[in-house]
Design a protein around this motif. Structure first.
Motif, PDB file in Angstrom:
ATOM      1  N   PHE A   1       0.826  -1.203   0.000  1.00 22.54           N
ATOM      2  CA  PHE A   1       0.000   0.000   0.000  1.00 22.54           C
ATOM      3  C   PHE A   1       0.860   1.252   0.000  1.00 22.54           C
ATOM      4  O   PHE A   1       1.925   1.291   0.608  1.00 22.54           O
TER       5      PHE A   1
ATOM      6  N   ARG B   1      -2.120   7.988  -0.254  1.00 19.25           N
ATOM      7  CA  ARG B   1      -2.698   8.996  -1.144  1.00 19.25           C
ATOM      8  C   ARG B   1      -3.329  10.050  -0.232  1.00 19.25           C
ATOM      9  O   ARG B   1      -3.271   9.941   0.978  1.00 19.25           O
TER      10      ARG B   1
ATOM     11  N   TYR C   1      -6.692   8.217   1.256  1.00 21.10           N
ATOM     12  CA  TYR C   1      -6.800   6.764   1.223  1.00 21.10           C
ATOM     13  C   TYR C   1      -5.414   6.161   0.995  1.00 21.10           C
ATOM     14  O   TYR C   1      -4.444   6.870   0.743  1.00 21.10           O
ATOM     15  N   SER C   2      -5.344   4.833   1.100  1.00 18.22           N
ATOM     16  CA  SER C   2      -4.132   4.125   0.700  1.00 18.22           C
ATOM     17  C   SER C   2      -4.484   3.255  -0.494  1.00 18.22           C
ATOM     18  O   SER C   2      -5.648   2.878  -0.683  1.00 18.22           O
ATOM     19  N   TYR C   3      -3.488   2.949  -1.303  1.00 13.15           N
ATOM     20  CA  TYR C   3      -3.742   2.223  -2.553  1.00 13.15           C
ATOM     21  C   TYR C   3      -2.646   1.190  -2.787  1.00 13.15           C
ATOM     22  O   TYR C   3      -1.454   1.487  -2.651  1.00 13.15           O
TER      23      TYR C   3
ATOM     24  N   ASP D   1      -4.968  -3.565  -6.954  1.00 14.00           N
ATOM     25  CA  ASP D   1      -5.887  -2.498  -7.362  1.00 14.00           C
ATOM     26  C   ASP D   1      -6.931  -2.227  -6.280  1.00 14.00           C
ATOM     27  O   ASP D   1      -8.074  -1.900  -6.565  1.00 14.00           O
TER      28      ASP D   1
ATOM     29  N   SER E   1      -8.107  -0.054  -2.889  1.00 15.66           N
ATOM     30  CA  SER E   1      -7.908   1.179  -2.130  1.00 15.66           C
ATOM     31  C   SER E   1      -8.648   1.066  -0.802  1.00 15.66           C
ATOM     32  O   SER E   1      -9.668   0.396  -0.695  1.00 15.66           O
TER      33      SER E   1
ATOM     34  N   ARG F   1     -12.221  -2.014  -4.859  1.00 11.07           N
ATOM     35  CA  ARG F   1     -11.513  -2.222  -6.124  1.00 11.07           C
ATOM     36  C   ARG F   1     -12.296  -1.412  -7.137  1.00 11.07           C
ATOM     37  O   ARG F   1     -13.441  -1.743  -7.447  1.00 11.07           O
TER      38      ARG F   1
END
Length: 165
Positions: free
Chosen positions: A5, A8, A11-13, A18, A20, A46
């Motif tokens: 991860f 962002r 959020y985290s991604y 794919d 978040s 996703r």
């Protein structure tokens, strides 16, 4: 496939899966100890599709070190049911990693959901903690794989967010 991860803004991604993890919905709560805490409700996405979620409680404390104030938010993942819930989401993430590796990656995603903040006046620290007992009850071996604190707690993920003033 190891989760990785990245923070962002809200959020985290994880680019590999794919997935978040937006910042959670939070509510005040009273912990088993009788002190105030926070209840966290995370969702996993996703794209636009919600693929899962996780809820747990945590403690919030303010510490002062060298004249600087820091808020420390501890995510309490010390219940076997919480660990089992996290592990049930492995297939949704497409992960084939060992359970402990997956748990650490997901916990890091939880704390990193906050790491992209740019509006905090104080230093912030987010720590996802479990226990040897919870991992053992969930059937997750840890022998030598991860540091264990003297109180039998295990840090699964951590993120520090410096103040932005």
């Amino acid at each position: 496939m190891r989760l990785s991860f990245q923070p962002r803004s809200h959020y985290s991604y994880d680019p590999t899966s794919d997935v978040s993890i937006p910042r959670p919905r939070i509510l005040p709560t009273t912990l088993a100890s009788g002190e105030g805490g926070t209840e966290y409700h995370y969702s996993f996405f996703r794209g636009e599709d919600r693929i899962g979620g996780l809820g747990f409680d945590g403690r919030d404390v303010v510490v002062e070190t060298d004249g600087y104030r820091e808020w420390v938010f501890t995510f309490d993942l010390t219940r076997e049911q919480t660990i089992q819930s996290m592990l049930r989401s492995k297939a949704d993430f497409g992960s084939t990693d060992e359970d402990l590796t997956f748990l650490r990656g997901l916990a890091q995603g939880l704390v990193l959901a906050y790491a992209g903040q740019m509006d905090n006046e104080d230093n912030l620290r987010y720590i996802a903690v479990t226990s040897v007992e919870a991992l053992d009850q969930a059937g997750v071996p840890i022998a030598g794989a991860i540091p264990v604190h003297p109180d039998k707690k295990v840090v699964l993920g951590e993120a520090a967010v410096p103040s932005h003033v």
